[in-house]
Scaffold this motif. Structure first.
Motif, PDB file in Angstrom:
ATOM      1  N   LEU A  42      43.266  22.574  81.306  1.00 53.01           N
ATOM      2  CA  LEU A  42      44.582  21.946  81.233  1.00 53.01           C
ATOM      3  C   LEU A  42      45.509  22.456  82.331  1.00 53.01           C
ATOM      4  O   LEU A  42      46.183  21.679  83.009  1.00 53.01           O
ATOM      5  N   THR A  43      45.578  23.778  82.499  1.00 53.04           N
ATOM      6  CA  THR A  43      46.416  24.371  83.549  1.00 53.04           C
ATOM      7  C   THR A  43      45.690  25.552  84.171  1.00 53.04           C
ATOM      8  O   THR A  43      44.996  26.293  83.456  1.00 53.04           O
ATOM      9  N   PRO A  44      45.832  25.742  85.492  1.00 54.46           N
ATOM     10  CA  PRO A  44      46.449  24.850  86.472  1.00 54.46           C
ATOM     11  C   PRO A  44      45.701  23.519  86.527  1.00 54.46           C
ATOM     12  O   PRO A  44      44.520  23.452  86.197  1.00 54.46           O
ATOM     13  N   ALA A  45      46.395  22.487  86.949  1.00 50.92           N
ATOM     14  CA  ALA A  45      45.787  21.174  87.007  1.00 50.92           C
ATOM     15  C   ALA A  45      44.610  21.177  87.987  1.00 50.92           C
ATOM     16  O   ALA A  45      44.706  21.745  89.081  1.00 50.92           O
ATOM     17  N   PRO A  46      43.486  20.572  87.609  1.00 52.26           N
ATOM     18  CA  PRO A  46      42.354  20.468  88.533  1.00 52.26           C
ATOM     19  C   PRO A  46      42.760  19.833  89.856  1.00 52.26           C
ATOM     20  O   PRO A  46      43.651  18.987  89.913  1.00 52.26           O
ATOM     21  N   ASN A  47      42.119  20.273  90.919  1.00 52.05           N
ATOM     22  CA  ASN A  47      42.343  19.798  92.297  1.00 52.05           C
ATOM     23  C   ASN A  47      43.636  20.314  92.915  1.00 52.05           C
ATOM     24  O   ASN A  47      44.009  19.902  94.003  1.00 52.05           O
ATOM     25  N   SER A  48      44.326  21.207  92.229  1.00 53.44           N
ATOM     26  CA  SER A  48      45.562  21.745  92.801  1.00 53.44           C
ATOM     27  C   SER A  48      45.249  22.919  93.725  1.00 53.44           C
ATOM     28  O   SER A  48      44.123  23.405  93.814  1.00 53.44           O
ATOM     29  N   THR A  49      46.266  23.343  94.450  1.00 50.63           N
ATOM     30  CA  THR A  49      46.139  24.459  95.383  1.00 50.63           C
ATOM     31  C   THR A  49      46.694  25.726  94.743  1.00 50.63           C
ATOM     32  O   THR A  49      47.796  25.719  94.186  1.00 50.63           O
ATOM     33  N   PHE A  97      33.826  34.634  82.006  1.00 49.33           N
ATOM     34  CA  PHE A  97      34.700  34.933  80.866  1.00 49.33           C
ATOM     35  C   PHE A  97      34.046  34.450  79.574  1.00 49.33           C
ATOM     36  O   PHE A  97      33.741  33.261  79.439  1.00 49.33           O
ATOM     37  N   ASN A  98      33.818  35.378  78.652  1.00 50.90           N
ATOM     38  CA  ASN A  98      33.390  35.017  77.305  1.00 50.90           C
ATOM     39  C   ASN A  98      34.655  34.862  76.459  1.00 50.90           C
ATOM     40  O   ASN A  98      35.233  35.836  75.992  1.00 50.90           O
ATOM     41  N   LEU A  99      35.087  33.629  76.286  1.00 54.71           N
ATOM     42  CA  LEU A  99      36.393  33.358  75.689  1.00 54.71           C
ATOM     43  C   LEU A  99      36.341  33.288  74.168  1.00 54.71           C
ATOM     44  O   LEU A  99      37.384  33.286  73.520  1.00 54.71           O
ATOM     45  N   ARG A 100      35.152  33.194  73.626  1.00 53.24           N
ATOM     46  CA  ARG A 100      34.973  33.036  72.179  1.00 53.24           C
ATOM     47  C   ARG A 100      35.784  31.833  71.687  1.00 53.24           C
ATOM     48  O   ARG A 100      35.515  30.730  72.093  1.00 53.24           O
ATOM     49  N   THR A 101      36.790  32.029  70.867  1.00 52.62           N
ATOM     50  CA  THR A 101      37.538  30.881  70.335  1.00 52.62           C
ATOM     51  C   THR A 101      38.927  30.743  70.941  1.00 52.62           C
ATOM     52  O   THR A 101      39.729  29.938  70.470  1.00 52.62           O
ATOM     53  N   THR A 102      39.235  31.553  71.972  1.00 49.76           N
ATOM     54  CA  THR A 102      40.559  31.508  72.596  1.00 49.76           C
ATOM     55  C   THR A 102      40.427  31.111  74.062  1.00 49.76           C
ATOM     56  O   THR A 102      40.079  31.950  74.905  1.00 49.76           O
ATOM     57  N   PRO A 103      40.674  29.844  74.408  1.00 42.07           N
ATOM     58  CA  PRO A 103      40.398  29.363  75.770  1.00 42.07           C
ATOM     59  C   PRO A 103      41.513  29.649  76.772  1.00 42.07           C
ATOM     60  O   PRO A 103      42.034  28.758  77.428  1.00 42.07           O
ATOM     61  N   THR A 104      41.903  30.898  76.888  1.00 40.42           N
ATOM     62  CA  THR A 104      42.852  31.309  77.932  1.00 40.42           C
ATOM     63  C   THR A 104      42.251  32.491  78.684  1.00 40.42           C
ATOM     64  O   THR A 104      41.613  33.364  78.089  1.00 40.42           O
ATOM     65  N   PHE A 105      42.449  32.515  80.009  1.00 40.01           N
ATOM     66  CA  PHE A 105      41.879  33.581  80.822  1.00 40.01           C
ATOM     67  C   PHE A 105      42.643  33.652  82.134  1.00 40.01           C
ATOM     68  O   PHE A 105      43.342  32.713  82.517  1.00 40.01           O
ATOM     69  N   PRO A 119      50.399  20.524  90.708  1.00 42.47           N
ATOM     70  CA  PRO A 119      50.658  19.263  89.996  1.00 42.47           C
ATOM     71  C   PRO A 119      50.336  19.379  88.514  1.00 42.47           C
ATOM     72  O   PRO A 119      49.292  19.920  88.145  1.00 42.47           O
ATOM     73  N   PRO A 120      51.203  18.882  87.657  1.00 44.83           N
ATOM     74  CA  PRO A 120      50.909  18.894  86.222  1.00 44.83           C
ATOM     75  C   PRO A 120      49.893  17.820  85.873  1.00 44.83           C
ATOM     76  O   PRO A 120      49.679  16.868  86.623  1.00 44.83           O
ATOM     77  N   ALA A 121      49.270  17.980  84.717  1.00 46.55           N
ATOM     78  CA  ALA A 121      48.261  17.025  84.257  1.00 46.55           C
ATOM     79  C   ALA A 121      48.838  16.131  83.158  1.00 46.55           C
ATOM     80  O   ALA A 121      49.942  16.356  82.662  1.00 46.55           O
ATOM     81  N   ILE A 122      48.084  15.095  82.786  1.00 48.90           N
ATOM     82  CA  ILE A 122      48.413  14.318  81.603  1.00 48.90           C
ATOM     83  C   ILE A 122      48.250  15.219  80.380  1.00 48.90           C
ATOM     84  O   ILE A 122      47.243  15.918  80.242  1.00 48.90           O
ATOM     85  N   LEU A 123      49.239  15.205  79.491  1.00 49.60           N
ATOM     86  CA  LEU A 123      49.180  16.048  78.300  1.00 49.60           C
ATOM     87  C   LEU A 123      48.571  15.314  77.115  1.00 49.60           C
ATOM     88  O   LEU A 123      47.704  15.840  76.417  1.00 49.60           O
ATOM     89  N   ARG A 181      41.045  22.345  74.013  1.00 53.06           N
ATOM     90  CA  ARG A 181      40.275  22.584  72.797  1.00 53.06           C
ATOM     91  C   ARG A 181      39.642  21.271  72.344  1.00 53.06           C
ATOM     92  O   ARG A 181      40.160  20.198  72.629  1.00 53.06           O
ATOM     93  N   ALA A 182      38.532  21.374  71.632  1.00 49.87           N
ATOM     94  CA  ALA A 182      37.832  20.183  71.163  1.00 49.87           C
ATOM     95  C   ALA A 182      37.567  20.294  69.671  1.00 49.87           C
ATOM     96  O   ALA A 182      37.313  21.390  69.158  1.00 49.87           O
ATOM     97  N   THR A 183      37.640  19.160  68.989  1.00 46.54           N
ATOM     98  CA  THR A 183      37.315  19.129  67.572  1.00 46.54           C
ATOM     99  C   THR A 183      35.875  19.579  67.357  1.00 46.54           C
ATOM    100  O   THR A 183      34.954  19.067  67.983  1.00 46.54           O
ATOM    101  N   GLY A 184      35.669  20.572  66.512  1.00 45.67           N
ATOM    102  CA  GLY A 184      34.327  21.047  66.204  1.00 45.67           C
ATOM    103  C   GLY A 184      33.807  22.112  67.140  1.00 45.67           C
ATOM    104  O   GLY A 184      32.693  22.613  66.943  1.00 45.67           O
ATOM    105  N   ALA A 185      34.569  22.486  68.171  1.00 39.01           N
ATOM    106  CA  ALA A 185      34.117  23.520  69.103  1.00 39.01           C
ATOM    107  C   ALA A 185      34.055  24.882  68.400  1.00 39.01           C
ATOM    108  O   ALA A 185      34.924  25.215  67.595  1.00 39.01           O
ATOM    109  N   ILE A 186      33.022  25.676  68.697  1.00 44.02           N
ATOM    110  CA  ILE A 186      32.882  26.982  68.064  1.00 44.02           C
ATOM    111  C   ILE A 186      32.887  28.131  69.067  1.00 44.02           C
ATOM    112  O   ILE A 186      32.924  29.291  68.661  1.00 44.02           O
TER     113      ILE A 186
END
Length: 517
Positions: A325-332, A368-376, A422-426, A345-350
């Motif tokens: 989600l952030t930073p937006a893909p293809n940004s500098t 990065f082993n993020l487990r259930t928290t997708p921030t790094f 650049p921001p992404a679609i939310l 996050r995705a429905t059903g992701a473990i």
């Protein structure tokens, strides 16, 4: 949606309970559900009202009764595309005079336990869900859901969700009520705390009175459940799929625990069996609805139905890997800098994991082993192109049936990076599946510090504008109508800053892909 001047939408308890002794069997491969609307109104009234009607918002009916029925079937089809069941779901419906502040009410016509393929023993499941899991019509002599709607209220019957400020959107109300009939409701008596015939139900298994001991509904006494039902923001839903999807909320949650509706005193027909009114952005399954534009997004309601046992289609969010989600893909990005990343996050992701490398799929920079928290936080290299492979694991499917799926994102490392990102679609979430033949799906783009303008390209391939362009100026919301055929489309969401960007014009962009079904 404004949460002032609200009218109630309720669930209706139609209490019947049946026990089946299960046969051993395999869980079959199932297809998208068919939802059949059974018109229970008499000739000349309700869904058969011959009063003249002017077509509006994609509803081509010329009588009021047909307009009501068209809108109802449209809502039924949205649920049908999201759920999997080989057994048709039959919803009987009527238009009746209801109390002044009630738009509609619905509930399952029967509940079953200990049927073939029941996921949890000795636990009540609404009949439509039980049928789907058992792969047979357990109660063929009866319909599955009973719903009724106000025959005296001035609804908007368009299919596009563009209800005016003085009307309620009928499709939204029907979506909400069918949701209750599918299982978005507990059978626990909110005033006494008693379980239905002394047994758990699929919904209440995930309810928590936060901070109490015991905290889970199943293990509480009647008095403790009665207290939980009036505990306000302390009543939470802890289903893993709801928690996984809770990242879409900016309010109405504690951590990943989503708040449920628990006012004091109890409001029969509303308490416990809805999300809290504080959830933001608004959720379909809140207990009240404002006049004006409708909400045809199933949102976290679909996550909750997955938690209680429903299978969902890919369009419902099953096993679709989310992007960064952030930073937006293809940004500098700035060189030699520590840059925080947030994955979707995705429905059903473990489980989540990330590779960062100098080529696609490589991990020579970091892992990065993020487990259930997708921030790094990534330490960027001095120059060049940086790739992030963002892994999401589900319980089934994926690469070699390991459950793992991924998306690849690319970033340029260079001077000036880190600003003018650049921001992404939310919303809707990039990579999600949207229903076909739907008008006015609302999109919200991100905003960035220092931005001057937004622009939009819409195409069938990445970077194409063949399907249309739109100058958003300083706005970041827009509407898209989906076509009649399944497929894919891309949005290039442009943001202009005072300096930098493509050819030093100030323009930068993100590309987002969506699917239609």
């Amino acid at each position: 949606m404004n949460k002032k001047s609200l009218l109630l939408i309720r669930w209706m308890a139609v209490v019947m309970f049946s026990v089946l002794v299960p046969n051993l069997g395999l869980v079959p491969e199932v297809e998208a559900a068919t939802v059949i609307v059974v018109n229970r109104d008499s000739a000349g009234e309700g869904f058969n009202d011959p009063t003249s009607f002017t077509p509006v918002g994609g509803n081509t009916a010329t009588t009021l009764g047909r307009a009501r029925l068209n809108a109802f079937q449209h809502a039924a089809n949205i649920w049908g595309r999201a759920l999997r069941s080989n057994v048709p779901i039959r919803v009987e419906a009527q238009m009746n005079p209801l109390p002044a502040n009630v738009l509609g009410a619905a509930g399952a016509l029967n509940n079953f336990r200990d049927f073939t393929n029941a996921p949890v023993a000795n636990t009540w499941h609404p009949v439509a869900l039980a049928n789907s899991l058992a792969n047979m019509d357990i109660d063929p002599s009866r319909n599955d859901i009973r719903a009724q709607f106000s025959s005296t209220h001035a609804f908007y019957f368009g299919l596009d969700g563009r209800a005016p400020s003085n009307q309620h959107d009928f499709v939204t109300v029907v979506l909400h009520e069918i949701g209750h009939g599918l299982g978005f409701a507990t059978l626990v008596d909110s005033q006494t705390g008693e379980k239905a015939l002394g047994r758990n139900d699929a919904y209440m298994r995930f309810l928590e009175h936060h901070g109490r001991n015991p905290s889970g509904y199943p293990g509480m006494s009647n008095a403790q459940r009665r207290a939980a039902a009036v505990s306000g923001p302390l009543l939470h839903f802890l289903g893993p799929r709801v928690q996984a999807g809770s990242g879409v909320l900016t309010a109405g949650k504690t951590g990943t625990h989503v708040h449920m509706y628990a006012p004091n005193p109890v409001k029969r027909g509303s308490s416990v069996s809805h999300f809290a009114l504080t959830t933001t952005p608004n959720q379909l399954m809140e207990p009240a609805l404002a006049r004006g534009p409708g909400n045809h997004n199933l949102g976290l309601a679909l996550n909750l139905l997955e938690d209680i046992g429903w299978q969902v289609t890919t369009g419902g969010g099953s096993n679709v890997p989310p992007p960064i989600l952030t930073p937006a893909p293809n940004s500098t990005l700035a060189p030699n800098a520590s840059i925080p990343f947030t994955g979707g996050r995705a429905t059903g992701a473990i489980h989540y994991f990330a590779f960062v490398g100098t080529t696609k799929g490589a991990r020579n920079i970091q892992t990065f082993n993020l487990r259930t928290t997708p921030t790094f936080t990534v330490r960027t290299p001095a120059s060049g192109i940086m790739h992030v492979r963002y892994w999401t694991r589900f319980a089934t499917g994926g690469i070699n049936n390991t459950g793992w799926t991924f998306t690849d994102q690319q970033y340029r490392i260079g001077p000036g990076g880190g600003s003018n990102v650049p921001p992404a679609i939310l919303t809707p979430r990039p990579g999600s599946t949207l229903p076909i033949n739907t008008r006015g799906i609302r999109f919200t783009g991100g905003k960035a510090t220092g931005e001057l303008q937004h622009f939009l390209w819409l195409g069938s391939t990445k970077g194409s504008s063949a399907l249309g362009t739109l100058n958003l100026r300083t706005n970041n919301t827009f509407l898209i109508n989906t076509g009649s055929r399944p497929g894919t489309f891309w949005i290039r969401y442009w943001t202009r800053f005072a300096t930098g960007g493509v050819n030093n014009t100030g323009w930068v962009f993100t590309d987002q892909q969506y699917f239609t079904r």
